[in-house]
Design a protein around this motif. Structure first.
Motif, PDB file in Angstrom:
ATOM      1  N   THR A 150       0.797  -1.221   0.000  1.00  0.00           N
ATOM      2  CA  THR A 150       0.000   0.000   0.000  1.00  0.00           C
ATOM      3  C   THR A 150       0.831   1.273   0.000  1.00  0.00           C
ATOM      4  O   THR A 150       0.358   2.306  -0.419  1.00  0.00           O
ATOM      5  N   CYS A 151       2.071   1.195   0.453  1.00  0.00           N
ATOM      6  CA  CYS A 151       2.917   2.387   0.517  1.00  0.00           C
ATOM      7  C   CYS A 151       3.580   2.659  -0.835  1.00  0.00           C
ATOM      8  O   CYS A 151       4.069   1.742  -1.487  1.00  0.00           O
TER       9      CYS A 151
ATOM     10  N   CYS B 264       3.974   4.056   6.273  1.00  0.00           N
ATOM     11  CA  CYS B 264       4.047   4.732   4.973  1.00  0.00           C
ATOM     12  C   CYS B 264       4.376   6.219   5.106  1.00  0.00           C
ATOM     13  O   CYS B 264       3.900   6.888   6.015  1.00  0.00           O
TER      14      CYS B 264
ATOM     15  N   THR C  36       4.356   8.004   1.857  1.00  0.00           N
ATOM     16  CA  THR C  36       3.430   8.390   0.783  1.00  0.00           C
ATOM     17  C   THR C  36       2.660   7.151   0.343  1.00  0.00           C
ATOM     18  O   THR C  36       3.074   6.017   0.610  1.00  0.00           O
ATOM     19  N   CYS C  37       1.541   7.365  -0.355  1.00  0.00           N
ATOM     20  CA  CYS C  37       0.649   6.268  -0.739  1.00  0.00           C
ATOM     21  C   CYS C  37       0.478   6.166  -2.250  1.00  0.00           C
ATOM     22  O   CYS C  37       0.620   7.148  -2.968  1.00  0.00           O
TER      23      CYS C  37
ATOM     24  N   ARG D 166      -4.846   3.591  -2.877  1.00  0.00           N
ATOM     25  CA  ARG D 166      -5.098   3.830  -1.450  1.00  0.00           C
ATOM     26  C   ARG D 166      -4.473   5.178  -1.099  1.00  0.00           C
ATOM     27  O   ARG D 166      -3.436   5.238  -0.446  1.00  0.00           O
ATOM     28  N   PRO D 167      -5.101   6.281  -1.533  1.00  0.00           N
ATOM     29  CA  PRO D 167      -4.433   7.595  -1.506  1.00  0.00           C
ATOM     30  C   PRO D 167      -4.396   8.322  -0.168  1.00  0.00           C
ATOM     31  O   PRO D 167      -3.701   9.318  -0.039  1.00  0.00           O
TER      32      PRO D 167
ATOM     33  N   LEU E 152      -3.326   8.941   3.557  1.00  0.00           N
ATOM     34  CA  LEU E 152      -2.350   8.573   4.582  1.00  0.00           C
ATOM     35  C   LEU E 152      -2.956   8.859   5.944  1.00  0.00           C
ATOM     36  O   LEU E 152      -3.171  10.012   6.316  1.00  0.00           O
TER      37      LEU E 152
ATOM     38  N   THR F 121      -0.678   4.665   7.788  1.00  0.00           N
ATOM     39  CA  THR F 121      -1.261   3.593   6.999  1.00  0.00           C
ATOM     40  C   THR F 121      -2.037   4.201   5.840  1.00  0.00           C
ATOM     41  O   THR F 121      -2.744   5.189   6.020  1.00  0.00           O
ATOM     42  N   CYS F 122      -1.936   3.597   4.665  1.00  0.00           N
ATOM     43  CA  CYS F 122      -2.665   4.087   3.501  1.00  0.00           C
ATOM     44  C   CYS F 122      -4.063   3.482   3.456  1.00  0.00           C
ATOM     45  O   CYS F 122      -4.230   2.274   3.650  1.00  0.00           O
TER      46      CYS F 122
ATOM     47  N   ARG G  31      -3.651  13.665   3.803  1.00  0.00           N
ATOM     48  CA  ARG G  31      -3.300  13.114   5.117  1.00  0.00           C
ATOM     49  C   ARG G  31      -4.513  13.183   6.034  1.00  0.00           C
ATOM     50  O   ARG G  31      -5.170  14.211   6.137  1.00  0.00           O
TER      51      ARG G  31
END
Length: 107
Positions: A2-3, A14, A16-17, A21-22, A24, A34-35, A56
């Motif tokens: 996912t990261c 993570c 960035t994502c 799964r955008p 964060l 986590t994404c 975020r």
């Protein structure tokens, strides 16, 4: 995976994502999280979090269930422990959550 990028090599936290799964989702002020997949509810963030810059999800104040920022004055809905939402004016969409005293002067 996912990261898109991790905080440290081999780390599951993570930085960035990926686009699938955008969001964060971070639980502390420390970098990484986590994404999450996008959802219609709460702009992609889970309850207790708000959507900040760069997709975020940051924590609301502990009294808020949903919010616009981490400030205790930016609650949109309240946690069950502090169910009363006090707004400065009727047109405000945010306010402060507090416990009910049982009187008519709660808000």
């Amino acid at each position: 995976l996912t990261c898109a990028s991790c905080v440290n090599a081999g780390n599951s936290s993570c930085k960035t994502c990926h686009s699938a799964r955008p969001f964060l989702h971070t639980t502390t002020s420390v970098l990484g999280g986590t994404c999450l997949e996008e959802s219609d509810e709460n702009q992609g963030c889970t309850p207790g979090f708000f959507l900040a810059s760069e997709n975020r999800c940051l924590m609301c104040h502990e009294s808020c269930l949903t919010c616009q920022s981490s400030s205790p004055t930016d609650c949109m809905t309240c946690q069950p422990a502090s169910p009363m939402l006090h707004k400065s004016t009727m047109s405000d969409i945010v306010g402060i959550c507090h416990e009910s005293t049982g009187s008519n002067n709660d808000c």
